[in-house]
Design a protein around this motif. Structure first.
Motif, PDB file in Angstrom:
ATOM      1  N   PHE A 106       1.745  28.529 -19.334  1.00 45.85           N
ATOM      2  CA  PHE A 106       2.520  27.315 -19.267  1.00 45.85           C
ATOM      3  C   PHE A 106       1.401  26.282 -19.810  1.00 45.85           C
ATOM      4  O   PHE A 106       0.423  26.246 -19.658  1.00 45.85           O
ATOM      5  N   GLY A 107       2.009  25.294 -20.428  1.00 45.91           N
ATOM      6  CA  GLY A 107       1.363  24.101 -20.666  1.00 45.91           C
ATOM      7  C   GLY A 107       1.438  23.149 -19.258  1.00 45.91           C
ATOM      8  O   GLY A 107       2.665  22.642 -18.961  1.00 45.91           O
ATOM      9  N   VAL A 108       0.418  22.754 -18.938  1.00 42.12           N
ATOM     10  CA  VAL A 108       0.865  21.826 -17.286  1.00 42.12           C
ATOM     11  C   VAL A 108      -0.197  20.567 -17.476  1.00 42.12           C
ATOM     12  O   VAL A 108      -1.211  20.466 -17.999  1.00 42.12           O
ATOM     13  N   TRP A 109       0.374  19.630 -17.122  1.00 45.99           N
ATOM     14  CA  TRP A 109      -0.216  18.277 -16.530  1.00 45.99           C
ATOM     15  C   TRP A 109      -0.140  18.104 -15.445  1.00 45.99           C
ATOM     16  O   TRP A 109       0.880  18.180 -14.716  1.00 45.99           O
ATOM     17  N   GLU A 114      -2.547  24.704  -6.525  1.00 47.27           N
ATOM     18  CA  GLU A 114      -2.223  26.078  -6.562  1.00 47.27           C
ATOM     19  C   GLU A 114      -1.214  26.202  -7.643  1.00 47.27           C
ATOM     20  O   GLU A 114      -1.261  27.274  -8.507  1.00 47.27           O
ATOM     21  N   ILE A 115       0.002  25.582  -7.773  1.00 47.02           N
ATOM     22  CA  ILE A 115       1.177  25.663  -8.434  1.00 47.02           C
ATOM     23  C   ILE A 115       0.412  25.508  -9.931  1.00 47.02           C
ATOM     24  O   ILE A 115       0.824  26.291 -10.990  1.00 47.02           O
ATOM     25  N   GLY A 116      -0.118  24.453 -10.292  1.00 48.62           N
ATOM     26  CA  GLY A 116      -0.710  24.150 -11.416  1.00 48.62           C
ATOM     27  C   GLY A 116      -1.415  25.372 -12.077  1.00 48.62           C
ATOM     28  O   GLY A 116      -1.352  25.689 -13.220  1.00 48.62           O
ATOM     29  N   ILE A 117      -2.599  25.624 -11.246  1.00 46.38           N
ATOM     30  CA  ILE A 117      -3.276  26.817 -11.582  1.00 46.38           C
ATOM     31  C   ILE A 117      -2.335  27.893 -12.191  1.00 46.38           C
ATOM     32  O   ILE A 117      -2.774  28.771 -12.949  1.00 46.38           O
ATOM     33  N   ASP A 118      -1.415  28.481 -11.145  1.00 48.32           N
ATOM     34  CA  ASP A 118      -0.727  29.684 -11.187  1.00 48.32           C
ATOM     35  C   ASP A 118       0.386  29.504 -12.437  1.00 48.32           C
ATOM     36  O   ASP A 118       0.273  30.358 -13.425  1.00 48.32           O
ATOM     37  N   LEU A 119       0.773  28.308 -12.864  1.00 45.75           N
ATOM     38  CA  LEU A 119       1.398  28.109 -14.197  1.00 45.75           C
ATOM     39  C   LEU A 119       0.689  28.242 -15.367  1.00 45.75           C
ATOM     40  O   LEU A 119       0.746  28.819 -16.243  1.00 45.75           O
ATOM     41  N   ARG A 120      -0.408  27.537 -15.173  1.00 45.21           N
ATOM     42  CA  ARG A 120      -1.471  27.362 -16.259  1.00 45.21           C
ATOM     43  C   ARG A 120      -1.840  28.943 -16.581  1.00 45.21           C
ATOM     44  O   ARG A 120      -2.064  29.506 -17.858  1.00 45.21           O
ATOM     45  N   SER A 121      -2.202  29.953 -15.716  1.00 42.87           N
ATOM     46  CA  SER A 121      -2.410  31.264 -15.792  1.00 42.87           C
ATOM     47  C   SER A 121      -1.297  31.892 -16.181  1.00 42.87           C
ATOM     48  O   SER A 121      -1.772  32.975 -17.081  1.00 42.87           O
ATOM     49  N   ALA A 122       0.249  31.495 -16.412  1.00 41.34           N
ATOM     50  CA  ALA A 122       1.010  32.192 -16.691  1.00 41.34           C
ATOM     51  C   ALA A 122       1.294  31.759 -18.432  1.00 41.34           C
ATOM     52  O   ALA A 122       2.587  32.231 -18.782  1.00 41.34           O
ATOM     53  N   ARG A 159       6.104  29.360 -23.967  1.00 37.03           N
ATOM     54  CA  ARG A 159       6.230  29.161 -22.582  1.00 37.03           C
ATOM     55  C   ARG A 159       6.572  27.679 -22.434  1.00 37.03           C
ATOM     56  O   ARG A 159       6.234  26.539 -23.123  1.00 37.03           O
ATOM     57  N   PRO A 160       6.874  27.313 -21.224  1.00 39.34           N
ATOM     58  CA  PRO A 160       7.584  25.781 -20.823  1.00 39.34           C
ATOM     59  C   PRO A 160       6.274  25.109 -20.817  1.00 39.34           C
ATOM     60  O   PRO A 160       4.892  25.369 -20.364  1.00 39.34           O
ATOM     61  N   CYS A 161       6.552  23.569 -20.971  1.00 37.85           N
ATOM     62  CA  CYS A 161       5.543  22.708 -20.542  1.00 37.85           C
ATOM     63  C   CYS A 161       5.879  21.874 -19.454  1.00 37.85           C
ATOM     64  O   CYS A 161       7.148  21.581 -19.354  1.00 37.85           O
ATOM     65  N   VAL A 162       4.983  21.656 -18.499  1.00 39.65           N
ATOM     66  CA  VAL A 162       5.488  21.024 -17.072  1.00 39.65           C
ATOM     67  C   VAL A 162       4.473  20.188 -16.646  1.00 39.65           C
ATOM     68  O   VAL A 162       3.423  19.972 -17.072  1.00 39.65           O
TER      69      VAL A 162
END
Length: 108
Positions: free
Chosen positions: A103-106, A93-101, A35-38
């Motif tokens: 993604f690596g999120v910062w 919200e976007i961070g939570i959504d991407l992390r739950s999918a 998955r992407p990191c973002v």
């Protein structure tokens, strides 16, 4: 007279090399391989201008400065522009959504 909404959320794709950073890896225990990191942020500037500032080292996030590849407008452009308080909420919200999918999120 109320000001026009001018804040933006944005998502920057990071190189997978960011996964070697212990701090990033610790914050993403649910990362799914492949998955992407973002980086997810918000700004009063146009997202393109903000990305350029990150890459130039101006008020830059260290992970974006070192690993930032490109903006991912498909993940945010439908939301922009908005009021400051809306942008702050949408960023989370976007961070939570991407992390739950997976993604690596910062987020700063």
């Amino acid at each position: 007279m109320p000001r026009r909404p001018h804040h933006h959320v944005y998502v920057i794709e990071l190189s997978k090399d960011v996964l070697r950073e212990p701090k990033f890896a610790r914050c993403n225990p649910g990362y799914v391989e492949g998955r992407p990191c973002v980086y997810v942020g918000m700004t009063g500037l146009d997202p393109d201008v903000r990305f350029d500032r990150h890459k130039a080292g101006i008020q830059a996030n260290a992970f974006v400065l070192k690993y930032g590849l490109r903006l991912l407008p498909d993940l945010y452009e439908g939301f922009n522009p908005m009021r400051h308080d809306e942008a702050a909420e949408r960023e989370v919200e976007i961070g939570i959504d991407l992390r739950s999918a997976g993604f690596g999120v910062w987020q700063a």
